[in-house]
Design a protein around this motif. Structure first.
Motif, PDB file in Angstrom:
ATOM      1  N   GLY A   1       0.796  -1.226   0.000  1.00 46.22           N
ATOM      2  CA  GLY A   1       0.000   0.000   0.000  1.00 46.22           C
ATOM      3  C   GLY A   1       0.827   1.274   0.000  1.00 46.22           C
ATOM      4  N   GLY A   2       2.130   1.145  -0.244  1.00 50.29           N
ATOM      5  CA  GLY A   2       3.016   2.302  -0.234  1.00 50.29           C
ATOM      6  C   GLY A   2       2.943   3.129  -1.502  1.00 50.29           C
ATOM      7  N   GLU A   3       3.735   4.179  -1.536  1.00 54.57           N
ATOM      8  CA  GLU A   3       3.814   5.087  -2.677  1.00 54.57           C
ATOM      9  C   GLU A   3       4.809   4.564  -3.704  1.00 54.57           C
ATOM     10  OE1 GLU A   3       1.930   7.889  -3.105  1.00 54.57           O
ATOM     11  OE2 GLU A   3       0.902   7.230  -1.276  1.00 54.57           O
ATOM     12  N   LYS A   4       4.574   4.886  -4.943  1.00 54.02           N
ATOM     13  CA  LYS A   4       5.432   4.550  -6.076  1.00 54.02           C
ATOM     14  C   LYS A   4       5.700   3.044  -6.131  1.00 54.02           C
ATOM     15  CE  LYS A   4       7.429   9.113  -6.536  1.00 54.02           C
ATOM     16  NZ  LYS A   4       8.652   9.904  -6.702  1.00 54.02           N
ATOM     17  N   GLN A   5       6.975   2.627  -6.087  1.00 56.10           N
ATOM     18  CA  GLN A   5       7.280   1.204  -6.244  1.00 56.10           C
ATOM     19  C   GLN A   5       8.537   0.811  -5.475  1.00 56.10           C
ATOM     20  OE1 GLN A   5       7.780   1.315 -10.491  1.00 56.10           O
ATOM     21  NE2 GLN A   5       9.991   1.457 -10.341  1.00 56.10           N
ATOM     22  N   MET A   6       8.624  -0.470  -5.172  1.00 55.80           N
ATOM     23  CA  MET A   6       9.829  -1.049  -4.599  1.00 55.80           C
ATOM     24  C   MET A   6      10.401  -2.020  -5.624  1.00 55.80           C
ATOM     25  SD  MET A   6      10.492  -3.100  -1.018  1.00 55.80           S
ATOM     26  CE  MET A   6      10.003  -4.753  -1.495  1.00 55.80           C
ATOM     27  N   ALA A   7      11.710  -1.971  -5.813  1.00 57.72           N
ATOM     28  CA  ALA A   7      12.403  -2.923  -6.680  1.00 57.72           C
ATOM     29  C   ALA A   7      13.175  -3.870  -5.774  1.00 57.72           C
ATOM     30  CB  ALA A   7      13.349  -2.195  -7.618  1.00 57.72           C
ATOM     31  N   ALA A   8      13.144  -5.168  -6.070  1.00 56.72           N
ATOM     32  CA  ALA A   8      13.820  -6.127  -5.195  1.00 56.72           C
ATOM     33  C   ALA A   8      14.325  -7.331  -5.969  1.00 56.72           C
ATOM     34  CB  ALA A   8      12.878  -6.597  -4.092  1.00 56.72           C
ATOM     35  N   LYS A   9      15.471  -7.823  -5.515  1.00 54.17           N
ATOM     36  CA  LYS A   9      15.989  -9.119  -5.923  1.00 54.17           C
ATOM     37  C   LYS A   9      15.737 -10.014  -4.721  1.00 54.17           C
ATOM     38  CE  LYS A   9      19.410  -7.198  -9.022  1.00 54.17           C
ATOM     39  NZ  LYS A   9      20.810  -7.227  -9.457  1.00 54.17           N
ATOM     40  N   MET A  10      15.077 -11.162  -4.937  1.00 60.18           N
ATOM     41  CA  MET A  10      14.563 -11.938  -3.812  1.00 60.18           C
ATOM     42  C   MET A  10      14.898 -13.414  -3.896  1.00 60.18           C
ATOM     43  SD  MET A  10      10.687 -10.513  -3.585  1.00 60.18           S
ATOM     44  CE  MET A  10      10.400 -10.372  -5.342  1.00 60.18           C
ATOM     45  N   TYR A  11      15.017 -13.984  -2.703  1.00 56.16           N
ATOM     46  CA  TYR A  11      15.070 -15.436  -2.525  1.00 56.16           C
ATOM     47  C   TYR A  11      14.011 -15.765  -1.487  1.00 56.16           C
ATOM     48  CZ  TYR A  11      16.287 -20.019  -0.842  1.00 56.16           C
ATOM     49  OH  TYR A  11      16.216 -21.331  -0.467  1.00 56.16           O
ATOM     50  N   ALA A  12      13.255 -16.822  -1.715  1.00 59.28           N
ATOM     51  CA  ALA A  12      12.247 -17.246  -0.737  1.00 59.28           C
ATOM     52  C   ALA A  12      12.177 -18.759  -0.693  1.00 59.28           C
ATOM     53  CB  ALA A  12      10.885 -16.673  -1.095  1.00 59.28           C
ATOM     54  N   ASP A  13      11.983 -19.271   0.512  1.00 60.91           N
ATOM     55  CA  ASP A  13      11.654 -20.674   0.700  1.00 60.91           C
ATOM     56  C   ASP A  13      10.533 -20.726   1.736  1.00 60.91           C
ATOM     57  OD1 ASP A  13      12.891 -20.440   3.240  1.00 60.91           O
ATOM     58  OD2 ASP A  13      14.702 -21.487   2.611  1.00 60.91           O
TER      59      ASP A  13
ATOM     60  N   LEU B   1      17.163  -7.976  -1.459  1.00 59.46           N
ATOM     61  CA  LEU B   1      17.999  -6.809  -1.675  1.00 59.46           C
ATOM     62  C   LEU B   1      17.088  -5.841  -2.406  1.00 59.46           C
ATOM     63  CD1 LEU B   1      20.676  -5.315  -1.561  1.00 59.46           C
ATOM     64  CD2 LEU B   1      21.294  -6.425  -3.722  1.00 59.46           C
ATOM     65  N   SER B   2      16.718  -4.749  -1.750  1.00 56.88           N
ATOM     66  CA  SER B   2      15.654  -3.884  -2.248  1.00 56.88           C
ATOM     67  C   SER B   2      16.119  -2.457  -2.464  1.00 56.88           C
ATOM     68  CB  SER B   2      14.491  -3.873  -1.254  1.00 56.88           C
ATOM     69  OG  SER B   2      13.983  -5.167  -1.066  1.00 56.88           O
ATOM     70  N   ARG B   3      15.309  -1.748  -3.259  1.00 56.07           N
ATOM     71  CA  ARG B   3      15.604  -0.357  -3.577  1.00 56.07           C
ATOM     72  C   ARG B   3      14.301   0.428  -3.633  1.00 56.07           C
ATOM     73  NH1 ARG B   3      15.676   1.753  -8.600  1.00 56.07           N
ATOM     74  NH2 ARG B   3      15.614  -0.336  -9.508  1.00 56.07           N
ATOM     75  N   LEU B   4      14.299   1.576  -2.960  1.00 57.83           N
ATOM     76  CA  LEU B   4      13.196   2.527  -3.042  1.00 57.83           C
ATOM     77  C   LEU B   4      13.740   3.806  -3.665  1.00 57.83           C
ATOM     78  CD1 LEU B   4      11.465   2.244   0.470  1.00 57.83           C
ATOM     79  CD2 LEU B   4      10.592   1.378  -1.703  1.00 57.83           C
ATOM     80  N   ILE B   5      13.112   4.263  -4.739  1.00 54.99           N
ATOM     81  CA  ILE B   5      13.506   5.522  -5.353  1.00 54.99           C
ATOM     82  C   ILE B   5      13.012   6.671  -4.480  1.00 54.99           C
ATOM     83  CG2 ILE B   5      13.546   4.542  -7.689  1.00 54.99           C
ATOM     84  CD1 ILE B   5      10.783   5.842  -8.148  1.00 54.99           C
ATOM     85  N   PRO B   6      13.504   7.881  -4.692  1.00 56.65           N
ATOM     86  CA  PRO B   6      13.023   9.018  -3.904  1.00 56.65           C
ATOM     87  C   PRO B   6      11.496   9.143  -3.961  1.00 56.65           C
ATOM     88  CG  PRO B   6      14.983   9.645  -5.117  1.00 56.65           C
ATOM     89  CD  PRO B   6      14.596   8.268  -5.598  1.00 56.65           C
ATOM     90  N   GLY B   7      10.891   9.331  -2.810  1.00 58.09           N
ATOM     91  CA  GLY B   7       9.437   9.457  -2.710  1.00 58.09           C
ATOM     92  C   GLY B   7       8.692   8.142  -2.600  1.00 58.09           C
ATOM     93  N   ALA B   8       9.381   7.015  -2.739  1.00 58.80           N
ATOM     94  CA  ALA B   8       8.726   5.700  -2.658  1.00 58.80           C
ATOM     95  C   ALA B   8       8.674   5.226  -1.211  1.00 58.80           C
ATOM     96  CB  ALA B   8       9.464   4.676  -3.517  1.00 58.80           C
ATOM     97  N   SER B   9       7.730   4.329  -0.944  1.00 57.39           N
ATOM     98  CA  SER B   9       7.602   3.802   0.420  1.00 57.39           C
ATOM     99  C   SER B   9       7.062   2.387   0.404  1.00 57.39           C
ATOM    100  CB  SER B   9       6.673   4.687   1.254  1.00 57.39           C
ATOM    101  OG  SER B   9       5.353   4.655   0.747  1.00 57.39           O
ATOM    102  N   VAL B  10       7.314   1.703   1.514  1.00 58.06           N
ATOM    103  CA  VAL B  10       6.654   0.444   1.840  1.00 58.06           C
ATOM    104  C   VAL B  10       5.532   0.847   2.790  1.00 58.06           C
ATOM    105  CG1 VAL B  10       6.896  -1.783   3.002  1.00 58.06           C
ATOM    106  CG2 VAL B  10       8.782  -0.885   1.611  1.00 58.06           C
ATOM    107  N   GLY B  11       4.300   0.500   2.465  1.00 56.46           N
ATOM    108  CA  GLY B  11       3.152   0.917   3.252  1.00 56.46           C
ATOM    109  C   GLY B  11       3.146   0.343   4.665  1.00 56.46           C
TER     110      GLY B  11
END
Length: 109
Positions: free
Chosen positions: A18-30, A37-47
């Motif tokens: 529900g955050g603003e703009k977008q999150m970019a991530a390289k992910m591993y999940a099990d 490993l994530s990146r938020l550009i200026p003004g972006a958020s994790v809600g």
């Protein structure tokens, strides 16, 4: 096991949690963990969200951000970590003019 984030494809997640703009991530999940490993550009958020069945550790690699944790506003920067235990709520906001790069681990409880 070695996780080579240089070889992983980056996934773009618009309005993450529900955050603003977008999150970019390289992910591993099990079945037990998500490692990002994530990146938020200026003004972006994790809600703002509550961790139910998991916790989260965020380590800032580059940049600075605002963290809302259980109603408290905190500042975090490179070399610092934020921990959100199960049952608590938080959000991460890049309120700066440069990218925020962070490493996150979300273990299932």
């Amino acid at each position: 096991m070695i996780l080579d984030f240089k070889q992983m494809e980056e996934t773009i997640m618009p309005h993450f949690k529900g955050g603003e703009k977008q999150m970019a991530a390289k992910m591993y999940a099990d079945e037990k963990n998500r490692i990002l490993l994530s990146r938020l550009i200026p003004g972006a958020s994790v809600g703002l969200h509550t961790h139910e069945g998991s916790s989260e550790i965020i380590y800032i690699l580059e940049g600075a951000a605002k963290v809302f944790y259980d109603g408290e506003e905190l500042r975090i920067g490179a070399g610092e970590a934020h921990y959100c235990p199960e049952g608590h709520e938080h959000s991460l906001i890049n309120d700066t003019d440069s990218d925020l790069v962070f490493f996150a681990v979300v273990p299932q409880q």
